[in-house]
Design an enzyme around this catalytic site. Structure first.
Site, PDB file in Angstrom:
ATOM      1  N   CYS A 127      37.300  41.321  54.489  1.00 24.43           N
ATOM      2  CA  CYS A 127      36.709  41.495  52.575  1.00 24.43           C
ATOM      3  C   CYS A 127      37.101  42.702  52.323  1.00 24.43           C
ATOM      4  CB  CYS A 127      35.607  41.365  52.157  1.00 24.43           C
ATOM      5  SG  CYS A 127      34.707  42.015  51.225  1.00 24.43           S
ATOM      6  N   LEU A 128      38.230  42.495  51.976  1.00 20.62           N
ATOM      7  CA  LEU A 128      39.031  44.745  51.644  1.00 20.62           C
ATOM      8  C   LEU A 128      39.876  44.539  50.337  1.00 20.62           C
ATOM      9  CD1 LEU A 128      39.543  47.539  53.047  1.00 20.62           C
ATOM     10  CD2 LEU A 128      41.781  46.922  54.015  1.00 20.62           C
TER      11      LEU A 128
END
Length: 184
Positions: free
Chosen positions: A115-116
């Site tokens: 999750c970026l």
């Protein structure tokens, strides 16, 4: 890296325009490879000291690995491997990134999903992928997941985030246990 750059120059020699039989797919790969030749050179000149990029096949700049070895925080002393695949539609779409090292992290699942925000193709908050972003942004973003972008408030791995909230010391111990078993 020089091999691909030399190949691109050689392929360009004597061509004044696009061949009539060339497909859009072939042309798209060429555009991606041209971008990557320039971006990889810039990336190698500007890698964080905690990162090392490796290209298993220097003729395929669109597939490489990144090792991140944080020098501070919870993940210090670990070595985390990421696989980066750059699709043919790059730079209109972001690279596909997966963590190959099993990790206890709020923003990375144990299966390697990450999750970026800058890896999101469509982002409501405007921090997602844009054609102006480069591989350097991706590498610096992955490196920052171990320091200033470590986010317990918007986790992908909810169990890890809740664990940190309940017991920070036990969270630290579990992270160190994962490093000992998977990230050396």
């Amino acid at each position: 890296m020089l091999t691909l750059a030399s190949k691109l120059k050689k392929d360009d020699g004597g061509k004044t325009g696009r061949a009539s039989g060339a497909s859009d797919s072939t042309h798209r790969v060429s555009i991606r490879d041209r971008l990557l030749t320039k971006e990889v050179a810039e990336l190698e000149a500007n890698l964080p000291s905690t990162c090392k990029a490796s290209f298993p096949d220097e003729n395929k700049l669109h597939h490489f690995q990144l090792a991140v070895s944080p020098d501070e925080g919870y993940y210090q002393s670990g070595r985390f491997q990421f696989e980066i695949d750059v699709p043919e539609a790059y730079n209109m779409v972001p690279p596909k990134v997966r963590c190959l090292t099993r990790i206890w992290h709020p923003n990375i699942t144990e299966n390697g999903e990450i999750c970026l925000s800058l890896l999101r193709e469509h982002s409501i908050d405007g921090t997602g992928w844009a054609p102006t972003r480069t591989l350097k942004d991706v590498v610096w973003g992955l490196n920052s997941l171990f320091t200033d972008l470590l986010n317990f408030d918007d986790p992908l791995n909810i169990d890890a985030a809740e664990h940190h909230l309940r017991d920070k010391e036990d969270f630290r111990n579990k992270v160190q246990d994962y490093i000992k078993h998977y990230a050396r």
